[in-house]
Design an enzyme around this catalytic site. Structure first.
Site, PDB file in Angstrom:
ATOM      1  N   THR A   6       0.745  -1.043   0.299  1.00 52.31           N
ATOM      2  CA  THR A   6       0.471  -0.455  -0.244  1.00 52.31           C
ATOM      3  C   THR A   6       0.298   1.754   0.121  1.00 52.31           C
ATOM      4  O   THR A   6       2.169   1.396   0.519  1.00 52.31           O
ATOM      5  CB  THR A   6      -1.148  -0.138   0.812  1.00 52.31           C
ATOM      6  OG1 THR A   6      -1.789   0.767   1.342  1.00 52.31           O
ATOM      7  CG2 THR A   6      -0.579   0.500   2.852  1.00 52.31           C
ATOM      8  N   LYS A  38      -8.681   2.377   1.882  1.00 47.26           N
ATOM      9  CA  LYS A  38      -7.394   2.323   3.180  1.00 47.26           C
ATOM     10  C   LYS A  38      -7.680   3.722   3.740  1.00 47.26           C
ATOM     11  O   LYS A  38      -6.752   4.008   4.728  1.00 47.26           O
ATOM     12  CB  LYS A  38      -6.280   2.257   2.762  1.00 47.26           C
ATOM     13  CG  LYS A  38      -5.981   0.707   1.727  1.00 47.26           C
ATOM     14  CD  LYS A  38      -4.445   0.952   1.109  1.00 47.26           C
ATOM     15  CE  LYS A  38      -4.972  -0.292   0.054  1.00 47.26           C
ATOM     16  NZ  LYS A  38      -3.950  -0.657  -0.790  1.00 47.26           N
ATOM     17  N   GLY A  50      -5.623   6.877   7.710  1.00 42.06           N
ATOM     18  CA  GLY A  50      -4.805   6.330   6.967  1.00 42.06           C
ATOM     19  C   GLY A  50      -3.914   4.638   6.560  1.00 42.06           C
ATOM     20  O   GLY A  50      -3.602   5.568   7.257  1.00 42.06           O
ATOM     21  N   SER A 129       4.774   0.919   0.984  1.00 40.25           N
ATOM     22  CA  SER A 129       5.839   0.557   0.896  1.00 40.25           C
ATOM     23  C   SER A 129       6.253   1.423  -0.582  1.00 40.25           C
ATOM     24  O   SER A 129       7.560   1.846  -1.214  1.00 40.25           O
ATOM     25  CB  SER A 129       5.458  -0.626   0.136  1.00 40.25           C
ATOM     26  OG  SER A 129       4.454  -1.074  -0.649  1.00 40.25           O
ATOM     27  N   THR A 167       1.654  -0.828  -5.415  1.00 39.00           N
ATOM     28  CA  THR A 167       0.794   0.587  -5.554  1.00 39.00           C
ATOM     29  C   THR A 167       0.334   0.805  -6.871  1.00 39.00           C
ATOM     30  O   THR A 167       0.906   0.251  -7.639  1.00 39.00           O
ATOM     31  CB  THR A 167       1.721   1.833  -5.053  1.00 39.00           C
ATOM     32  OG1 THR A 167       2.818   1.556  -3.701  1.00 39.00           O
ATOM     33  CG2 THR A 167       0.855   2.399  -4.826  1.00 39.00           C
TER      34      THR A 167
END
Length: 183
Positions: A6, A38, A50, A129, A167
């Site tokens: 994410t 998220k 988040g 990430s 992502t």
């Protein structure tokens, strides 16, 4: 903790806050979902959060954090400190593998299960990430454009989504609602 799968980015600019994330959920080396949300509003739409990490862990943390916001009447810093303290000291919560960004229209904090609370120095914060890519893009855009918080957030996440394999570019961005102006 290295969280994969994410990217969450929070930006404050000119008194407006925005938080966004990509929509990708990754299980190992497989994309399991493209449209996860998220980020969300809490406490009368004045606070936004988040998460990066496991979804079940994040929902547990959202509920705990929302309880602290209610207890402290929406005071973000106090609720964040109490959340981090509880997260660090509670045997069950310590096992949760997630990180959070919490923000309102004035402040941004990154919170981890180690009890870390990191206040943004430059009104930009990112986790996950793809966080370093989104953070670098947002800092460059803040320095070199007049874009508002929402556009900065969206463009930076799009850049991260085109670089980080964990992502995607299915982006959700929320805007901070100033106190007293519920939408």
């Amino acid at each position: 903790m290295k969280v994969r799968s994410t990217t969450v980015l929070a930006v404050l600019r000119d008194g407006v806050g925005a938080i966004g994330s990509d929509g990708q959920v990754t299980l190992g080396n497989t994309v399991a979902k493209n449209g996860a949300v998220k980020v969300r509003h809490l406490f009368k739409d004045q606070v936004m959060v988040g998460f990066a990490g496991g979804a079940a862990d994040a929902f547990t943390l959202f509920e705990k954090f929302e309880g602290h916001l209610e207890r402290y009447h929406g005071h973000l810093k106090r609720a964040t400190v109490e959340m981090a303290r509880e997260w660090r000291n509670d045997k069950f919560l310590r096992r949760l593998e997630a990180m959070m960004i919490v923000m309102d229209s004035k402040d941004i904090y990154t919170v981890s299960g180690n009890g870390d609370i990191i206040e943004s120095d430059d009104n930009v914060a990112a986790i996950g990430s793809g966080g370093p890519y989104a953070l670098a893009a947002a800092r460059a855009l803040v320095e070199n454009t007049e874009l508002g918080a929402e556009d900065l957030c969206h463009k930076s996440l799009n850049i991260a989504g085109n670089i980080c394999i964990y992502t995607n570019t299915n982006i959700t961005v929320l805007k901070a609602v100033p106190e007293g102006n519920s939408q």
